[in-house]
Motif scaffolding. Structure first.
Motif, mmCIF file in Angstrom:
data_model
loop_
_atom_site.group_PDB
_atom_site.id
_atom_site.type_symbol
_atom_site.label_atom_id
_atom_site.label_comp_id
_atom_site.label_asym_id
_atom_site.label_seq_id
_atom_site.Cartn_x
_atom_site.Cartn_y
_atom_site.Cartn_z
ATOM 1 N N HIS A 220 58.551 34.877 48.517
ATOM 2 C CA HIS A 220 58.746 35.366 49.936
ATOM 3 C C HIS A 220 57.396 36.098 50.333
ATOM 4 C CE1 HIS A 220 59.437 38.582 47.335
ATOM 5 N NE2 HIS A 220 59.437 39.459 48.226
ATOM 6 N N LEU A 221 56.366 36.306 49.623
ATOM 7 C CA LEU A 221 55.128 36.764 50.056
ATOM 8 C C LEU A 221 54.123 35.667 49.821
ATOM 9 C CD1 LEU A 221 55.283 40.346 48.112
ATOM 10 C CD2 LEU A 221 55.779 39.752 50.355
ATOM 11 N N SER A 222 54.367 34.611 49.460
ATOM 12 C CA SER A 222 53.419 33.593 49.010
ATOM 13 C C SER A 222 53.059 32.483 50.380
ATOM 14 C CB SER A 222 53.648 32.845 47.729
ATOM 15 O OG SER A 222 53.533 33.885 46.580
ATOM 16 N N SER A 223 52.038 32.091 50.339
ATOM 17 C CA SER A 223 51.776 30.962 51.469
ATOM 18 C C SER A 223 50.790 30.039 50.932
ATOM 19 C CB SER A 223 51.347 31.531 52.790
ATOM 20 O OG SER A 223 50.146 32.130 52.530
ATOM 21 N N GLU A 224 50.274 29.022 51.637
ATOM 22 C CA GLU A 224 49.015 28.392 51.393
ATOM 23 C C GLU A 224 47.916 28.949 51.089
ATOM 24 O OE1 GLU A 224 46.593 24.263 52.952
ATOM 25 O OE2 GLU A 224 48.086 25.292 54.388
ATOM 26 N N ARG A 225 47.863 30.307 51.852
ATOM 27 C CA ARG A 225 46.598 31.080 51.434
ATOM 28 C C ARG A 225 46.566 32.121 50.771
ATOM 29 N NH1 ARG A 225 43.845 32.132 57.019
ATOM 30 N NH2 ARG A 225 45.772 32.930 57.676
ATOM 31 N N VAL A 226 47.797 32.599 50.001
ATOM 32 C CA VAL A 226 48.185 33.829 49.422
ATOM 33 C C VAL A 226 49.228 33.592 48.625
ATOM 34 C CG1 VAL A 226 48.790 36.295 49.594
ATOM 35 C CG2 VAL A 226 47.711 35.315 51.344
ATOM 36 N N LEU A 227 48.779 33.809 47.150
ATOM 37 C CA LEU A 227 49.721 33.888 46.030
ATOM 38 C C LEU A 227 50.252 35.310 45.553
ATOM 39 C CD1 LEU A 227 51.456 32.041 44.238
ATOM 40 C CD2 LEU A 227 49.460 31.754 42.730
ATOM 41 N N ALA A 228 51.394 35.508 45.756
ATOM 42 C CA ALA A 228 51.690 36.938 45.122
ATOM 43 C C ALA A 228 52.421 36.730 43.777
ATOM 44 C CB ALA A 228 52.548 37.557 46.352
ATOM 45 N N MET A 229 52.177 37.565 42.770
ATOM 46 C CA MET A 229 52.687 37.266 41.679
ATOM 47 C C MET A 229 52.898 38.454 40.647
ATOM 48 S SD MET A 229 49.270 35.400 40.172
ATOM 49 C CE MET A 229 48.259 35.399 41.296
ATOM 50 N N GLU A 230 53.659 38.499 39.731
ATOM 51 C CA GLU A 230 53.773 39.628 39.032
ATOM 52 C C GLU A 230 52.386 40.029 38.314
ATOM 53 O OE1 GLU A 230 56.510 40.696 35.075
ATOM 54 O OE2 GLU A 230 56.151 38.645 35.462
ATOM 55 N N TYR A 231 52.102 41.365 38.343
ATOM 56 C CA TYR A 231 50.873 41.602 37.661
ATOM 57 C C TYR A 231 51.052 42.353 36.285
ATOM 58 C CZ TYR A 231 46.836 44.782 37.114
ATOM 59 O OH TYR A 231 45.522 45.238 36.667
ATOM 60 N N LEU A 232 50.221 41.314 35.349
ATOM 61 C CA LEU A 232 50.396 41.472 34.131
ATOM 62 C C LEU A 232 49.220 41.772 33.291
ATOM 63 C CD1 LEU A 232 53.030 38.769 33.052
ATOM 64 C CD2 LEU A 232 53.457 41.232 33.287
ATOM 65 N N THR A 233 49.012 42.557 32.446
ATOM 66 C CA THR A 233 47.549 42.773 31.856
ATOM 67 C C THR A 233 47.539 42.322 30.204
ATOM 68 O OG1 THR A 233 47.984 45.097 31.463
ATOM 69 C CG2 THR A 233 46.932 44.491 33.447
ATOM 70 N N GLY A 234 46.201 42.161 29.945
ATOM 71 C CA GLY A 234 46.253 42.067 28.427
ATOM 72 C C GLY A 234 44.543 41.874 28.117
ATOM 73 N N ARG A 235 44.333 41.996 26.804
ATOM 74 C CA ARG A 235 42.793 41.795 26.280
ATOM 75 C C ARG A 235 42.431 40.491 26.415
ATOM 76 N NH1 ARG A 235 44.296 45.243 21.259
ATOM 77 N NH2 ARG A 235 44.639 47.478 22.022
ATOM 78 N N LYS A 236 41.128 40.116 26.912
ATOM 79 C CA LYS A 236 40.492 39.069 26.558
ATOM 80 C C LYS A 236 40.665 38.385 25.359
ATOM 81 C CE LYS A 236 36.366 36.308 28.210
ATOM 82 N NZ LYS A 236 35.219 36.683 29.049
ATOM 83 N N LEU A 237 40.956 37.113 25.270
ATOM 84 C CA LEU A 237 41.222 36.658 23.790
ATOM 85 C C LEU A 237 40.008 36.776 22.835
ATOM 86 C CD1 LEU A 237 42.967 33.090 24.236
ATOM 87 C CD2 LEU A 237 43.864 34.937 22.787
ATOM 88 N N THR A 238 38.867 36.487 23.553
ATOM 89 C CA THR A 238 37.711 36.524 22.767
ATOM 90 C C THR A 238 36.912 37.786 22.503
ATOM 91 O OG1 THR A 238 36.468 35.742 24.855
ATOM 92 C CG2 THR A 238 37.173 33.992 23.199
ATOM 93 N N ASP A 239 37.604 38.911 23.076
ATOM 94 C CA ASP A 239 37.182 40.340 22.648
ATOM 95 C C ASP A 239 37.249 40.543 21.201
ATOM 96 O OD1 ASP A 239 36.272 40.490 25.306
ATOM 97 O OD2 ASP A 239 37.961 41.739 25.983
ATOM 98 N N ASP A 240 36.100 41.603 20.731
ATOM 99 C CA ASP A 240 36.255 41.903 19.529
ATOM 100 C C ASP A 240 37.673 42.532 19.019
ATOM 101 O OD1 ASP A 240 33.902 40.737 18.844
ATOM 102 O OD2 ASP A 240 32.655 42.589 19.480
ATOM 103 N N GLU A 241 38.178 43.414 19.916
ATOM 104 C CA GLU A 241 39.292 44.352 19.583
ATOM 105 C C GLU A 241 40.563 43.422 19.979
ATOM 106 O OE1 GLU A 241 37.706 45.293 23.694
ATOM 107 O OE2 GLU A 241 36.757 44.877 21.625
ATOM 108 N N ALA A 242 40.465 42.353 20.516
ATOM 109 C CA ALA A 242 41.578 41.687 21.116
ATOM 110 C C ALA A 242 43.070 41.915 20.476
ATOM 111 C CB ALA A 242 41.422 40.234 21.359
#
Length: 521
Positions: A220-242
């Protein structure tokens, strides 16, 4: 019109030095003289300058570089590797203020005073914003970027006849098709409605898989120019401490990535096509988190089957099926000389078997290198699959340098029932041969029995006269031929309940003795 002409001339001027350099590679004096030898270091430096030029020219040309990094039918491997580094570039000055887009699309639905930037790319910015008590992510298309892309697509179209002058004849077929493919890919990536729909579909496909997580879309918040989504975080796969604090090892994650992407591509038929390290992360509980579904694709069931058939053919060294699969995938034109293609593919398989380590990249390089002399192209869906394999293999090797990508692929296909084991393949082929030969085998004992009866009665005649009466040769060769035939018949008859092989061996021995005796005389 004036703006288009100005842009066209500007692009030509930026690439003219490179065009002259490529011409001099073929003819030292542009139109005359022998070609000159350019070492790999010089090619890499030239590729880096082209990459920087693409970056300066803006989003459309950045995307060209990204697409060319997965087109071994158009650019040499050195250039593809350098263009691949454009994946992580973030241009800062393309377009205007993204908040104007958010105000137009979302109005008062979100509190823009809580907006925080977290990433940027050639086509979009990514922000977080507070919504209904929690932070969500917003992917916002750069303001004014679509008209710029469309203008540059028209410029690229007009450049094609000029570019064709600097490429080999065999590459022009790929080049003409690549322009259509590129336009389709980049316009799809500009459509966030499409991205949101594919993202939701893939998330639904993995709803029961707790090894992978994909953000939910706020439709309901998304359109052709905006994509609204759940905000999830994580460590970059290639980081040493991932992987610190998780119960997942790098090798296990590499295997998981391969299985998830194969599930998307050959089982579900809808897949994320941009698995570089910036789009993959490890969550705090050890799950694989996938971002950015702008570059994604749906595969028709027929294409999925053709992809699996292609891999089966490679595993079984079945050149005829390999040709059929390449034509079915529209990689090879149906008008290609099949006999010559088979000869080339046999050479490819022979080269691969001679290498101590075979990777996905090696297979693609061998195929594209040897197929360049034929009407050959890489359609968009196949190109994106190649990209997934190449980039995905690179990520898996970063996590585990000993990771055997092809063995893992084969194991997955066997587990899914899409590819039988080599023993099963051998038994299936052998059973097919037996079924085809069975009618002749059932008639063989009676025919041999009649032949032996004629031998016993002395009515069997073997003609050994040369066709040319004036020619000289071994007049007794027929005895040797008959002895050999009976030995073969005896070998076949050993499987029969009756001991027919005994008289066959006896008579074979007699004819062999007769032949040797007559020859000595």
């Amino acid at each position: 019109m004036f703006e288009l002409l100005h842009r066209y001339l500007s692009v030509v001027a930026r690439f003219l030095p490179f065009a002259l350099a490529f011409l001099r590679d073929r003819h030292r004096f542009l139109l005359l003289g022998p070609g000159r030898r350019v070492d790999e270091t010089a090619h890499r430096q030239r590729a880096e300058r082209i990459r920087d030029t693409l970056l300066d020219l803006g989003p459309a040309f950045i995307k060209i570089g990204q697409v060319l990094s997965t087109r071994p039918d158009l650019v040499p491997q050195t250039y593809a590797e350098v263009f691949g580094t454009l994946q992580d570039e973030i241009p800062e000055d393309a377009g205007g203020d993204p908040q104007t887009v958010l105000r137009e699309e979302l109005g008062d639905d979100v509190d823009l005073s809580t907006l925080e930037p977290i990433a940027g790319g050639s086509l979009a910015f990514v922000y977080t914003v507070r919504y209904e008590g929690e932070r969500i992510a917003l992917k916002v298309r750069r303001p004014g970027v679509k008209p710029l892309i469309e203008r540059d697509l028209r410029v690229i179209r007009r450049l094609l006849p000029l570019i064709s002058l600097f490429v080999d004849e065999r590459q022009r077929y790929s080049l003409r098709n690549a322009a259509d493919d590129f336009e389709e890919i980049i316009l799809d990536e500009l459509d966030f409605d499409r991205e949101g729909a594919i993202m939701s579909e893939i998330r639904s496909n993995f709803a029961d898989d707790d090894r992978v997580v994909i953000p939910a879309v706020h439709e309901h918040l998304s359109s052709e120019r905006v994509l609204a989504m759940e905000y999830l975080t994580g460590r970059k796969l290639t980081d040493d401490e991932a992987f610190e604090g998780t119960d997942v090892a790098p090798h296990e994650m590499a295997t998981r990535i391969m299985q998830v992407y194969l599930q998307m591509g050959v089982v579900d038929g809808v897949f994320h096509a941009d698995p570089h390290p910036g789009n993959l992360a490890v969550t705090a509980d050890g799950r694989l988190l996938i971002f950015d579904f702008g570059m994604s694709e749906r595969l028709p069931p027929a294409v999925q089957e053709d992809i699996v058939e292609l891999y089966r053919a490679l595993v079984r060294r079945d050149v005829e099926t390999l040709v059929d699969a390449l034509i079915a995938l529209d990689v090879l034109d149906a008008s290609a000389d099949r006999t010559e293609v088979r000869r080339v593919l046999e050479l490819v398989i022979e080269n691969l078997e001679g290498q101590s380590e075979v990777s996905w990249q090696t297979i693609i390089t061998e195929l594209t290198t040897h197929l360049r002399d034929f009407p050959f192209r890489i359609p968009p869906d196949v190109m994106l699959l190649i990209r997934v394999g190449t980039v995905g293999e690179g990520v898996c090797r970063q996590l585990d340098p000993e990771f055997d990508f092809l063995a893992a692929v084969q194991s997955f296909l066997v587990e899914q029932g899409l590819l039988g084991s080599e023993l099963e393949a051998f038994l299936a082929e052998s059973w097919t041969d037996v079924r085809q030969s069975f009618p002749a085998l059932t008639r063989l004992p009676s025919r041999i029995d009649r032949t032996l009866d004629r031998v016993e009665r002395g009515t069997l005649t073997v003609r050994t006269e040369p066709t040319d009466a004036s020619a000289t040769g071994d007049r007794h060769l027929g005895y040797a031929a008959l002895a050999g035939s009976l030995i073969v018949a005896a070998a076949v008859l050993t499987f029969h309940e009756q001991p027919y092989e005994v008289p066959a061996i006896v008579f074979a021995s007699i004819f062999l003795v007769v032949y040797l005796t007559q020859r000595r005389r």
